[in-house]
Design a protein around this motif. Structure first.
Motif, PDB file in Angstrom:
ATOM      1  N   PRO A  79      51.087  33.657  34.186  1.00 38.72           N
ATOM      2  CA  PRO A  79      49.393  32.512  35.017  1.00 38.72           C
ATOM      3  C   PRO A  79      50.265  30.971  35.065  1.00 38.72           C
ATOM      4  O   PRO A  79      50.435  30.399  36.306  1.00 38.72           O
ATOM      5  CB  PRO A  79      48.819  33.002  34.453  1.00 38.72           C
ATOM      6  CG  PRO A  79      47.757  33.806  33.297  1.00 38.72           C
ATOM      7  CD  PRO A  79      50.102  34.358  32.772  1.00 38.72           C
ATOM      8  N   ILE A  80      51.269  30.552  33.828  1.00 38.15           N
ATOM      9  CA  ILE A  80      51.695  29.118  33.909  1.00 38.15           C
ATOM     10  C   ILE A  80      52.328  28.819  35.173  1.00 38.15           C
ATOM     11  O   ILE A  80      52.060  27.724  36.272  1.00 38.15           O
ATOM     12  CB  ILE A  80      51.605  28.906  32.874  1.00 38.15           C
ATOM     13  CG1 ILE A  80      49.834  28.316  31.910  1.00 38.15           C
ATOM     14  CG2 ILE A  80      52.557  27.565  33.079  1.00 38.15           C
ATOM     15  CD1 ILE A  80      50.696  28.498  30.538  1.00 38.15           C
ATOM     16  N   VAL A  81      53.362  30.118  35.224  1.00 39.16           N
ATOM     17  CA  VAL A  81      54.461  30.634  35.791  1.00 39.16           C
ATOM     18  C   VAL A  81      54.725  30.501  37.984  1.00 39.16           C
ATOM     19  O   VAL A  81      54.872  30.125  37.927  1.00 39.16           O
ATOM     20  CB  VAL A  81      55.767  31.369  35.509  1.00 39.16           C
ATOM     21  CG1 VAL A  81      56.574  32.121  36.484  1.00 39.16           C
ATOM     22  CG2 VAL A  81      56.541  31.127  33.573  1.00 39.16           C
ATOM     23  N   ALA A  99      44.922  30.819  30.354  1.00 39.44           N
ATOM     24  CA  ALA A  99      44.486  31.482  31.610  1.00 39.44           C
ATOM     25  C   ALA A  99      43.549  30.431  32.116  1.00 39.44           C
ATOM     26  O   ALA A  99      43.441  30.388  33.711  1.00 39.44           O
ATOM     27  CB  ALA A  99      43.484  32.623  30.749  1.00 39.44           C
ATOM     28  N   ILE A 100      42.329  30.188  32.283  1.00 39.31           N
ATOM     29  CA  ILE A 100      41.312  29.702  32.560  1.00 39.31           C
ATOM     30  C   ILE A 100      42.122  28.321  33.877  1.00 39.31           C
ATOM     31  O   ILE A 100      41.570  28.486  35.235  1.00 39.31           O
ATOM     32  CB  ILE A 100      39.929  29.417  32.174  1.00 39.31           C
ATOM     33  CG1 ILE A 100      39.013  30.407  31.835  1.00 39.31           C
ATOM     34  CG2 ILE A 100      38.921  28.549  32.761  1.00 39.31           C
ATOM     35  CD1 ILE A 100      37.953  29.825  30.719  1.00 39.31           C
ATOM     36  N   SER A 101      42.133  27.557  32.816  1.00 35.97           N
ATOM     37  CA  SER A 101      43.199  26.563  33.588  1.00 35.97           C
ATOM     38  C   SER A 101      43.810  26.769  34.935  1.00 35.97           C
ATOM     39  O   SER A 101      44.177  26.340  35.670  1.00 35.97           O
ATOM     40  CB  SER A 101      44.260  24.874  32.470  1.00 35.97           C
ATOM     41  OG  SER A 101      44.635  26.286  32.010  1.00 35.97           O
ATOM     42  N   SER A 102      44.454  27.579  34.350  1.00 38.56           N
ATOM     43  CA  SER A 102      45.986  28.729  35.525  1.00 38.56           C
ATOM     44  C   SER A 102      45.089  28.330  37.142  1.00 38.56           C
ATOM     45  O   SER A 102      45.647  28.366  37.464  1.00 38.56           O
ATOM     46  CB  SER A 102      47.217  29.296  34.774  1.00 38.56           C
ATOM     47  OG  SER A 102      47.704  29.202  34.006  1.00 38.56           O
ATOM     48  N   PHE A 103      44.198  30.108  36.542  1.00 40.67           N
ATOM     49  CA  PHE A 103      42.935  30.058  37.544  1.00 40.67           C
ATOM     50  C   PHE A 103      42.464  29.392  38.780  1.00 40.67           C
ATOM     51  O   PHE A 103      42.624  28.931  39.905  1.00 40.67           O
ATOM     52  CB  PHE A 103      42.485  30.769  37.203  1.00 40.67           C
ATOM     53  CG  PHE A 103      41.523  31.401  38.284  1.00 40.67           C
ATOM     54  CD1 PHE A 103      41.984  32.763  39.138  1.00 40.67           C
ATOM     55  CD2 PHE A 103      40.223  31.808  38.569  1.00 40.67           C
ATOM     56  CE1 PHE A 103      41.390  33.619  40.542  1.00 40.67           C
ATOM     57  CE2 PHE A 103      39.458  31.948  39.552  1.00 40.67           C
ATOM     58  CZ  PHE A 103      40.270  32.935  40.293  1.00 40.67           C
ATOM     59  N   LEU A 104      41.745  28.305  37.482  1.00 50.60           N
ATOM     60  CA  LEU A 104      41.663  26.795  38.831  1.00 50.60           C
ATOM     61  C   LEU A 104      42.564  25.503  38.961  1.00 50.60           C
ATOM     62  O   LEU A 104      42.221  25.487  40.428  1.00 50.60           O
ATOM     63  CB  LEU A 104      40.443  25.779  37.779  1.00 50.60           C
ATOM     64  CG  LEU A 104      39.908  27.058  36.931  1.00 50.60           C
ATOM     65  CD1 LEU A 104      39.116  25.876  35.868  1.00 50.60           C
ATOM     66  CD2 LEU A 104      38.645  26.607  37.791  1.00 50.60           C
ATOM     67  N   MET A 111      41.993  38.817  38.484  1.00 53.51           N
ATOM     68  CA  MET A 111      42.247  40.396  37.404  1.00 53.51           C
ATOM     69  C   MET A 111      42.908  39.555  35.933  1.00 53.51           C
ATOM     70  O   MET A 111      42.402  39.811  34.292  1.00 53.51           O
ATOM     71  CB  MET A 111      43.316  41.215  37.596  1.00 53.51           C
ATOM     72  CG  MET A 111      42.927  42.740  36.594  1.00 53.51           C
ATOM     73  SD  MET A 111      44.074  43.313  36.830  1.00 53.51           S
ATOM     74  CE  MET A 111      45.802  42.611  36.253  1.00 53.51           C
ATOM     75  N   LEU A 112      44.268  39.248  36.102  1.00 53.70           N
ATOM     76  CA  LEU A 112      45.607  38.585  34.387  1.00 53.70           C
ATOM     77  C   LEU A 112      44.445  38.003  33.631  1.00 53.70           C
ATOM     78  O   LEU A 112      44.116  38.071  32.554  1.00 53.70           O
ATOM     79  CB  LEU A 112      46.097  37.959  35.061  1.00 53.70           C
ATOM     80  CG  LEU A 112      47.406  38.757  35.794  1.00 53.70           C
ATOM     81  CD1 LEU A 112      48.421  38.188  36.008  1.00 53.70           C
ATOM     82  CD2 LEU A 112      47.591  39.844  34.372  1.00 53.70           C
ATOM     83  N   THR A 113      43.466  37.089  34.511  1.00 55.54           N
ATOM     84  CA  THR A 113      42.907  35.772  33.696  1.00 55.54           C
ATOM     85  C   THR A 113      41.338  36.063  33.241  1.00 55.54           C
ATOM     86  O   THR A 113      41.040  36.028  31.709  1.00 55.54           O
ATOM     87  CB  THR A 113      42.149  34.665  35.086  1.00 55.54           C
ATOM     88  OG1 THR A 113      42.996  34.099  35.322  1.00 55.54           O
ATOM     89  CG2 THR A 113      41.339  33.489  34.245  1.00 55.54           C
ATOM     90  N   GLY A 114      40.852  37.544  34.034  1.00 53.43           N
ATOM     91  CA  GLY A 114      39.987  37.917  33.567  1.00 53.43           C
ATOM     92  C   GLY A 114      39.445  39.060  32.180  1.00 53.43           C
ATOM     93  O   GLY A 114      39.335  38.825  30.803  1.00 53.43           O
TER      94      GLY A 114
END
Length: 306
Positions: A97-99, A159-164, A213-216
């Motif tokens: 997710p970061i990438v 995960a959460i910070s990347s999604f936001l 989905m990845l974050t969840g």
């Protein structure tokens, strides 16, 4: 583990490996995304074979060394490699997710010429970061420098910070595109820039569900892994938590591949081609004045059947 559990794991790993190969073939044959984004997606899918090796080593260890009272030196080495490959997969996927967010942020920043210039150094740096992240945290975890609970909390935060951040970048691109289309007198925003903005918005839309989905899944796995340690449940309950999380992790490529095929139209077309399904073209029918309407429709029907 019992023989039944080993068989279940082998079946799941086999199906997931087939899904991984399918994902690699589909992503490799498509040019929907920019190469700087396509590369990390392909690499992240390929890393699943780390987990396959880890599970195979686990089964070999349990059937070979676990029956002995004292584990020999070769068994300890196998345990070390089992843990290393398992953690390397988890932390490499955690960095995905970061990438993705960094690449989309750079696409937003270089919106004026991102498609014109290759900028392969971005792809190289992203892959180096993902490998460095996975290898570093693997070493820290294997050597007990980083505790499992800390790693789970770190995974949830990332995960959460990347999604936001992903949603924020998506909003920026949508607002910029709306501004360009409504106030298009600014000479800076030529046709190529508008095209790039539309492609950015389209890419964000396609990746939105995948990243969600990845974050969840990362947050869910982090919770399932830490709850037994924090609450202090019985060994039987703890083992059930471990089995459930392992099943979710090992089956990952199955629902990731399905999500990609459903979210990206080009991936879906390539998948249909693999299945041997392809839309047949029907040649336009030349109307003959002597033919009746029924004859014309009948000829069109025969061409479809050919």
């Amino acid at each position: 583990m019992s023989m039944t559990e080993n068989i279940m794991y082998i079946i799941i790993v086999l199906i997931a490996s087939i899904a991984t190969i399918l994902c690699l073939l589909i992503v490799g044959r498509s040019n929907t995304f920019h190469p700087n984004l396509q590369g990390p997606i392909w690499f992240t899918a390929f890393v699943y074979f780390d987990l396959t090796i880890s599970k195979m080593l686990t089964i070999v260890f349990q059937t070979t060394y676990l029956v002995e009272q004292n584990v020999p030196e070769g068994g300890m080495t196998m345990i070390l490699w089992t843990a290393a490959t398992h953690y390397h997969f988890l932390f490499t996927v955690m960095a995905a997710p970061i990438v993705i967010v960094v690449e989309r942020s750079l696409a937003t920043y270089f919106v004026f010429d991102y498609e014109k210039k290759k900028r392969r150094y971005i792809l190289v740096l992203l892959l180096l970061f993902q490998n460095f992240f996975g290898a570093t945290f693997t070493l820290l975890t294997v050597n007990n420098i980083l505790r499992y609970i800390s790693a789970a909390v770190l995974a949830g935060i990332i995960a959460i910070s990347s999604f936001l951040t992903f949603l924020y970048n998506c909003r920026i691109n949508k607002r910029t595109l709306h501004f360009v289309e409504t106030r298009n007198r600014d000479i800076k925003f030529d046709l190529s820039v508008r095209y790039q903005l539309r492609e950015n918005v389209k890419t964000f839309k396609m990746l939105n569900f995948l990243l969600l989905m990845l974050t969840g899944m990362i947050v869910l796995l982090a919770i399932l892994k830490t709850i037994p340690m924090i609450i202090g449940v019985e060994e039987k309950t703890k083992y059930m938590f471990k089995m459930s999380t392992d099943m979710i992790v090992h089956a990952g490529p199955i629902y990731v591949t399905i999500t990609l095929i459903c979210a990206v139209e080009d991936y879906r077309i390539i998948f249909y081609r693999f299945l041997g399904y392809e839309k047949k073209k029907v040649d336009p029918c030349k109307i003959n004045s002597k033919q009746t309407e029924r004859d014309i429709y009948f000829e069109q029907f025969l061409k479809v059947l050919k």
